[in-house]
Design a protein around this motif. Structure first.
Motif, short mmCIF file in Angstrom:
data_model
loop_
_atom_site.label_atom_id
_atom_site.label_comp_id
_atom_site.label_asym_id
_atom_site.label_seq_id
_atom_site.Cartn_x
_atom_site.Cartn_y
_atom_site.Cartn_z
N THR A 287 0.83 -1.20 0.00
CA THR A 287 0.00 0.00 0.00
C THR A 287 0.87 1.25 0.00
O THR A 287 0.60 2.22 -0.73
CB THR A 287 -0.93 0.00 1.24
N THR A 288 1.93 1.23 0.80
CA THR A 288 2.83 2.38 0.87
C THR A 288 3.57 2.58 -0.45
O THR A 288 3.72 3.72 -0.93
CB THR A 288 3.85 2.19 2.01
N LEU A 289 4.00 1.51 -1.07
CA LEU A 289 4.70 1.60 -2.35
C LEU A 289 3.80 2.17 -3.44
O LEU A 289 4.24 2.98 -4.27
CB LEU A 289 5.23 0.23 -2.77
N LYS A 290 2.55 1.73 -3.47
CA LYS A 290 1.62 2.24 -4.47
C LYS A 290 1.38 3.73 -4.28
O LYS A 290 1.33 4.50 -5.26
CB LYS A 290 0.29 1.47 -4.37
N TRP A 291 1.24 4.14 -3.01
CA TRP A 291 1.04 5.56 -2.76
C TRP A 291 2.28 6.35 -3.16
O TRP A 291 2.17 7.42 -3.77
CB TRP A 291 0.75 5.79 -1.27
N LEU A 292 3.47 5.83 -2.82
CA LEU A 292 4.71 6.54 -3.13
C LEU A 292 4.88 6.72 -4.63
O LEU A 292 5.33 7.77 -5.10
CB LEU A 292 5.90 5.78 -2.54
N LEU A 293 4.49 5.71 -5.40
CA LEU A 293 4.59 5.80 -6.86
C LEU A 293 3.70 6.93 -7.38
O LEU A 293 4.14 7.74 -8.21
CB LEU A 293 4.18 4.46 -7.49
N LYS A 294 2.46 7.02 -6.89
CA LYS A 294 1.56 8.09 -7.32
C LYS A 294 2.08 9.45 -6.88
O LYS A 294 1.98 10.43 -7.61
CB LYS A 294 0.16 7.86 -6.74
N PHE A 295 2.64 9.49 -5.67
CA PHE A 295 3.16 10.74 -5.14
C PHE A 295 4.31 11.27 -5.99
O PHE A 295 4.35 12.43 -6.37
CB PHE A 295 3.62 10.51 -3.69
N VAL A 296 5.26 10.38 -6.31
CA VAL A 296 6.42 10.79 -7.11
C VAL A 296 6.00 11.20 -8.51
O VAL A 296 6.49 12.19 -9.07
CB VAL A 296 7.46 9.64 -7.15
N LYS A 297 5.06 10.46 -9.11
CA LYS A 297 4.58 10.81 -10.45
C LYS A 297 3.90 12.17 -10.45
O LYS A 297 4.04 12.95 -11.40
CB LYS A 297 3.61 9.75 -10.96
N ALA A 298 3.15 12.46 -9.38
CA ALA A 298 2.47 13.75 -9.28
C ALA A 298 3.48 14.89 -9.20
O ALA A 298 3.30 15.95 -9.82
CB ALA A 298 1.55 13.77 -8.06
N ILE A 299 4.55 14.68 -8.42
CA ILE A 299 5.59 15.71 -8.29
C ILE A 299 6.28 15.94 -9.63
O ILE A 299 6.50 17.07 -10.07
CB ILE A 299 6.61 15.31 -7.22
N GLU A 300 6.62 14.83 -10.31
CA GLU A 300 7.34 14.94 -11.58
C GLU A 300 6.49 15.58 -12.67
O GLU A 300 7.01 16.22 -13.58
CB GLU A 300 7.81 13.55 -12.03
N SER A 301 5.16 15.41 -12.58
CA SER A 301 4.28 15.99 -13.59
C SER A 301 3.97 17.45 -13.31
O SER A 301 3.30 18.11 -14.11
CB SER A 301 2.97 15.20 -13.66
N GLY A 302 4.43 17.94 -12.16
CA GLY A 302 4.21 19.33 -11.81
C GLY A 302 2.92 19.58 -11.07
O GLY A 302 2.56 20.75 -10.84
N SER A 303 2.21 18.52 -10.67
CA SER A 303 0.97 18.70 -9.92
C SER A 303 1.29 19.27 -8.54
O SER A 303 2.31 18.95 -7.95
CB SER A 303 0.23 17.37 -9.78
N GLU A 304 0.38 20.08 -8.05
CA GLU A 304 0.57 20.69 -6.74
C GLU A 304 0.18 19.70 -5.65
O GLU A 304 -0.92 19.14 -5.66
CB GLU A 304 -0.26 21.96 -6.60
N VAL A 305 1.06 19.47 -4.70
CA VAL A 305 0.77 18.60 -3.56
C VAL A 305 0.44 19.49 -2.38
O VAL A 305 1.30 20.15 -1.82
CB VAL A 305 1.97 17.68 -3.24
N HIS A 306 -0.83 19.53 -2.01
CA HIS A 306 -1.29 20.44 -0.97
C HIS A 306 -0.91 19.92 0.41
O HIS A 306 -0.72 18.74 0.63
CB HIS A 306 -2.81 20.59 -1.07
N ASP A 307 -0.84 20.87 1.34
CA ASP A 307 -0.60 20.61 2.75
C ASP A 307 0.84 20.23 3.07
O ASP A 307 1.17 19.99 4.21
CB ASP A 307 -1.53 19.51 3.29
N LEU A 308 1.68 20.12 2.06
CA LEU A 308 3.10 19.89 2.30
C LEU A 308 3.87 21.11 1.82
O LEU A 308 3.61 21.64 0.75
CB LEU A 308 3.60 18.65 1.56
N SER A 309 4.84 21.54 2.61
CA SER A 309 5.67 22.67 2.18
C SER A 309 6.62 22.20 1.10
O SER A 309 6.86 21.00 0.91
CB SER A 309 6.46 23.21 3.37
N SER A 310 7.19 23.15 0.38
CA SER A 310 8.13 22.80 -0.69
C SER A 310 9.35 22.08 -0.12
O SER A 310 9.92 21.20 -0.74
CB SER A 310 8.57 24.07 -1.44
#
Length: 327
Positions: A287-310
């Motif tokens: 479950t953690t690996l699947k989330w991490l994959l989506k998280f990294v892809k979102a960052i690389e695509s330039g999507s804004e990740v809310h609630d986390l500082s830069s």
């Protein structure tokens, strides 16, 4: 199943589950109003047979019109038992818990049935409402009730993994719904309660201390990992690409577990991430690996990740580059 229930019950529940909720309520005294089935379906949804409880909770969704949804959700949630001083006691005995449940005439089966009903109504009825202000009002009334029943999501108070899991799923649906529109006043209230409950459930092994494998505990910890990381970032088809984080609302009840303000709620995110990736449970790791994959892809695509500082995003991004092999 045929030995304990009428053979036509399950087919009837399946048939009712195919109905779609009406946008308007039927007139009073309408003999064809499907809402008349409500007492019978609710009775099925809290009985001892697990399969019947699941089917009955699904059958409930087509009986409740959009007009009746707020009051029905509130009334069902209010039936969950409340344990006095649940947030101040450092420990609780099974005897005191049974006495508290007995005073509410509640059993684990009935509590589970109520949670299943709430999950179905949130996912099928509330999620599909077109009126965003009505959605937010429902979530606001709902979270006020759930805060006083948060003992159900605590393994320390409620030693039943199935109930813990169901409570997390209720909050998970609420958070997902709050993310579908931009100005939810209740987003932080829901997120912080889910964050607190899922964090406690992720550490559930120490709470139970069982020497044998229990699949319900594995399911709980999988759901807890999913819920915890969805508080940080949720990559879902249901979340609008134009979603903007709601503004903090100063008028919220200050008793909601410090819900309006939380000092850096994800301060231990990297440590939790590392622990979950090396967890003894396969369900938590995957479950953690699947989330991490989506998280990294979102960052690389330039999507804004809310609630986390830069800075926090940069720490996790650098950690993944240095600690994980490229694939």
């Amino acid at each position: 199943l045929a030995n304990v229930v009428h053979p036509s019950l399950c087919p009837l529940l399946i048939l009712l589950s195919r109905l779609k909720p009406s946008t308007i309520a039927s007139e009073t005294g309408d003999e064809l109003d499907p809402f008349l089935f409500m007492p019978f379906i609710r009775k099925c949804s809290t009985q001892s047979n697990l399969r019947v409880r699941v089917l009955a909770s699904r059958a409930l969704t087509g009986l409740v019109s959009n007009e009746k949804l707020p009051i029905v959700l509130h009334n069902i949630a209010s039936e969950l038992p409340f344990v006095e001083n649940q947030l101040t006691e450092s420990s609780v005995s099974s005897i005191s818990l049974r006495m508290a449940l007995g005073s509410h005439h509640a059993s684990f089966n009935s509590i589970h049935g109520i949670l299943l009903q709430l999950i179905s109504l949130l996912d099928m009825n509330c999620r599909n409402l077109s009126d965003f202000s009505k959605k937010d009002q429902i979530l606001g009334d709902f979270i006020q009730v759930l805060v006083t029943r948060s003992w159900i999501g605590s393994p320390r108070w409620c030693p039943c993994p199935i109930l813990n899991t169901s409570f997390l799923r209720v909050l998970d649906h609420m958070l997902s719904i709050a993310r579908t529109f931009s100005m939810s006043k209740n987003f932080y209230a829901i997120r912080n309660l889910l964050l607190e409950s899922s964090t406690e459930c992720l550490d559930v092994e120490a709470s139970y201390g069982l020497s044998y494998y229990d699949p319900t505990i594995a399911e709980l910890r999988e759901q807890a990992a999913m819920s915890y990381f969805s508080c940080v970032f949720q990559a879902s088809k249901e979340v609008s690409e134009e979603f903007q984080m709601p503004q903090r609302c100063p008028t919220l009840d200050s008793k909601l577990l410090k819900i309006t303000e939380m000092e850096n709620p994800f301060a231990g995110l990297q440590e939790r991430l590392i622990r979950s990736l090396s967890d003894t449970s396969y369900e938590v790791r995957v479950t953690t690996l699947k989330w991490l994959l989506k998280f990294v892809k979102a960052i690389e695509s330039g999507s804004e990740v809310h609630d986390l500082s830069s800075g926090e995003i940069r720490i996790i991004k650098n950690w993944t580059k240095s600690s994980l092999h490229e694939t």
